[in-house]
Design an enzyme around this catalytic site. Sequence first.
Site, mmCIF file in Angstrom:
data_model
loop_
_atom_site.group_PDB
_atom_site.id
_atom_site.type_symbol
_atom_site.label_atom_id
_atom_site.label_comp_id
_atom_site.label_asym_id
_atom_site.label_seq_id
_atom_site.Cartn_x
_atom_site.Cartn_y
_atom_site.Cartn_z
ATOM 1 N N ASN A 1 0.785 -1.239 0.000
ATOM 2 C CA ASN A 1 0.000 0.000 0.000
ATOM 3 C C ASN A 1 0.816 1.287 0.000
ATOM 4 O O ASN A 1 0.273 2.373 0.136
ATOM 5 C CB ASN A 1 -0.960 -0.002 1.196
ATOM 6 C CG ASN A 1 -1.854 -1.229 1.172
ATOM 7 O OD1 ASN A 1 -2.404 -1.561 0.137
ATOM 8 N ND2 ASN A 1 -1.957 -1.911 2.298
ATOM 9 N N THR A 2 2.137 1.151 -0.111
ATOM 10 C CA THR A 2 2.989 2.327 -0.279
ATOM 11 C C THR A 2 3.668 2.132 -1.616
ATOM 12 O O THR A 2 4.379 1.130 -1.815
ATOM 13 C CB THR A 2 4.030 2.421 0.862
ATOM 14 O OG1 THR A 2 3.330 2.643 2.083
ATOM 15 C CG2 THR A 2 5.009 3.566 0.638
#
Length: 341
Positions: free
Chosen positions: A183-184
């Site tokens: 998610n980054t």
Amino acid sequence: MIYRLIRSILFLFNPETVHNFVFWILRFLKWSFPMLRPFFSFNEVSNEFTINGLKFRNRLGVAAGLDKDGEVIEFWDAVGFSHVEVGTVTPLPQPGNPKPRLFRLVKDEGIINRMGFNNKGAEKLKKKIREAKKRIRKDFIIGVNIGKNKDTPLEKAFEDYAICLETLYEEADYFTINISSPNTEGLRTLQEEENLNTLLFEIIMKRNEIVKDKKLPEKNIFLKIAPDLNEEEIKKIYETAVNYGLNGIIATNTTITRDNLKTVIDETGGLSGKPIKTLSDSVLKTLSTLNQDRKDFVLIGAGGVFSKSDYKDKMISGSDLVQVYTGIIYEGFGITRKILK
Ligand SMILES: Cc1cc2nc3c(=O)[nH]c(=O)nc-3n(C[C@H](O)[C@H](O)[C@H](O)COP(=O)(O)O)c2cc1C
């Protein structure tokens, strides 16, 4: 039974709202946690495990992401876990991705999340750990899972990991380098050989510098990897981690795959819980084969542990320690009793 009832009510509401609500209650009840200890003292000091001088009173811990800001560390100690991994923490506070970003897949007993390292930053976490240490038992272990801020370019990622290491070095019992959150943006490319070499070189240099300058002991550093890697990639990561003198690998983080789900859902993010168990177990088995001759390199299994039999599967697959997250959401805090009793 009781938790099933509570769960049926909690699951009527938005997952993140429920998370915040439960944490609000736990923060409020903090003073009372030592009273819980006798109810969770079944078998928790059996089956100890020591790695590089760090002794875990049992093999079960709370995986990163549940108590990101170290708000209720005392609770995890009271209900019988041997350790909690707080974080992922980044140098600066950040809000994470826009909501909604957390989804239950009840039919599959899974979760999809794209939280994006929402956290209050390294300085705040340091204070929380210091406060908690006054109240927890001496043998409870606090690991700190570290990452990079969203706005930090990948070429400078090592600086963020170094800042977290420096800020929290005295407070943490061990560190985990998170290079596997989906998610980054771009974070997982840090698992690639050249990037990983640069990152681990800088991190180990930083640790050695801190040890020398502050005359502090050498703390364990683990690496947390994704389940979405092939055998060749796992082997490269393992060899690099061993070469740089890391102390272990956590397998695994969440998956970006969506195989064999019963739930129809079209949300991006990392999938956890029962649907990832087989995948995580197989990564663990690959690592375990590579790690056969080493006694000083720990394997920590995470992914889909809901029961004693899942826990045993992790052990059979080569894990020395086991961590849970999604299992706590579906089975409640009594999961320690189910597994360790
Ligand atoms: C909502 C949520 C947030 C998470 N946040 C993090 C995180 O910040 N850092 C991290 O390393 N892993 C994070 N994870 C991954 C878990 O630590 C764990 O590795 C993964 O969920 C597999 O275990 P499980 O099936 O028991 O949940 C998160 C998982 C969930 C469900």
